[in-house]
Design an enzyme around this catalytic site. Structure first.
Site, PDB file in Angstrom:
ATOM      1  N   CYS A 220       0.800  -1.217   0.000  1.00 42.24           N
ATOM      2  CA  CYS A 220       0.000   0.000   0.000  1.00 42.24           C
ATOM      3  C   CYS A 220       0.836   1.271   0.000  1.00 42.24           C
ATOM      4  O   CYS A 220       0.290   2.373  -0.128  1.00 42.24           O
ATOM      5  CB  CYS A 220      -0.954  -0.006   1.196  1.00 42.24           C
ATOM      6  SG  CYS A 220      -2.297  -1.204   1.012  1.00 42.24           S
TER       7      CYS A 220
ATOM      8  N   ALA B 186     -17.124   8.186  -3.061  1.00 42.24           N
ATOM      9  CA  ALA B 186     -15.690   8.400  -2.878  1.00 42.24           C
ATOM     10  C   ALA B 186     -15.412   8.894  -1.468  1.00 42.24           C
ATOM     11  O   ALA B 186     -16.254   9.504  -0.821  1.00 42.24           O
ATOM     12  CB  ALA B 186     -15.184   9.402  -3.904  1.00 42.24           C
ATOM     13  N   GLY B 187     -14.203   8.627  -0.982  1.00 48.48           N
ATOM     14  CA  GLY B 187     -13.781   9.162   0.311  1.00 48.48           C
ATOM     15  C   GLY B 187     -13.916   8.199   1.466  1.00 48.48           C
ATOM     16  O   GLY B 187     -13.588   8.554   2.601  1.00 48.48           O
TER      17      GLY B 187
END
Length: 322
Positions: free
Chosen positions: A13, A40-41
């Site tokens: 990641c 999103a988010g």
């Protein structure tokens, strides 16, 4: 043995596009859509399909984070499934995503990667049904996962309330230990064991406890994900540095300079919004350490997860370290 971590520029990641750049990109690319509960988010998209069911959808893949192909597959699968658990859901179906340099790496290694992914998906009782593969100069693996959850019991990063404790279900330090592994070939079983542990038990405990705010700690580090929760909830997160658990060997790895570029970008991004007064550089880097398949950050308490801080009414900074 083929050192898979040497076949790609990044790993895990820590390869994510920096959060500031990603925000600008998504703001332009994702229009609003009626019926979406979460877009999103957050960790996964969520859409209501009836009164007591929401469908969750997520995808996650990355270049090798360890040299052992089966461990890489296990880690990547646990990481992809985590986005569903981070929303308070249960995975019901997964498909593989495999990018493979077929002329440079034997397909037998790819089979080991896929086998590791299937092993973890079986632990999650989530069927894996095919997927998609391409010939690619760098190997990459992950999953697209579909899950279900009750629409009124989702864990969201915008649902925090003042006075709520913050808990963390896995120790930090995965990133610096993985960076040391990539550089030296040293194996850290404690990091692997942490990454392949599913967040299912913690997720179900959180939902059962009535917790409604949470996220998982992955590529943006603890500070990045805490900041996202604080900003989305219009609050400030106060973090007790001494209470944050660390993997054995993490501090030493950071002191010796095994810090990824992704971690340094994380710290650069959060610094203007974080009160870092009195915090030394090594501690700040560990708190910003890009995690792969990290734990859940929960606004509430569950058994076995240390409380590392609390949410308070909004202050000048979104995050305060004490």
């Amino acid at each position: 043995m083929t050192r898979l971590t040497q076949t790609a520029a990044g790993g895990g990641c820590a390869c994510k596009i920096p959060p500031g750049e990603l925000e600008s990109l998504l703001a332009k690319a994702l229009p609003a859509f009626p019926g979406l509960l979460v877009g999103a988010g957050d960790d996964a998209a969520a859409i209501r399909i009836d009164g007591d069911r929401a469908v969750l959808s997520t995808i996650d893949f990355f270049t090798p984070v360890v040299d052992d192909p089966r461990d890489w597959g296990r880690i990547a699968a646990a990481n992809a499934l985590s986005d569903v658990y981070a929303m308070g859901g249960d995975p019901v179906l997964a498909v593989n995503l495999l990018c493979w340099p077929r002329t440079r790496l034997p397909l037998e290694l790819a089979a080991e990667v896929l086998g590791g992914g299937a092993e973890i998906a079986a632990q999650a009782r989530c069927p894996v049904a095919g997927g998609h593969s391409i010939d690619d100069p760098e190997p990459k693996y992950g999953m697209a996962v579909t899950g279900i959850a009750h629409p009124d019991r989702l864990l969201r990063n915008d649902s925090g309330t003042p006075g709520t404790p913050l808990s963390l279900t896995k120790p930090l330090g995965i990133g610096v230990l993985n960076t040391r592994h990539k550089a030296t070939g040293e194996v850290f079983p404690n990091a692997v064991a942490t990454m392949v542990t599913l967040n299912s038990t913690a997720s179900r405990a959180a939902v059962a406890a009535g917790i409604r705010c949470g996220t998982d700690v992955t590529g943006f580090g603890l500070l990045g994900h805490v900041l996202e929760v604080a900003r989305a909830s219009d609050l400030t997160a106060v973090i007790d540095i001494a209470a944050v658990p660390m993997l054995d060997g993490a501090v030493e790895a950071a002191e010796k300079g095994f810090v990824s570029g992704g971690t340094r970008r994380n710290l650069d991004w959060v610094s203007p919004r974080t009160d870092l007064a009195g915090t030394d550089e090594i501690t700040a880097l560990l708190l910003a350490d890009a995690q792969t398949s990290g734990g859940l950050l929960l606004a509430g308490e569950i058994p076995g997860a240390p409380v590392i801080g609390e949410l308070v009414p909004r202050r000048e900074h979104l995050v305060v370290l004490r």
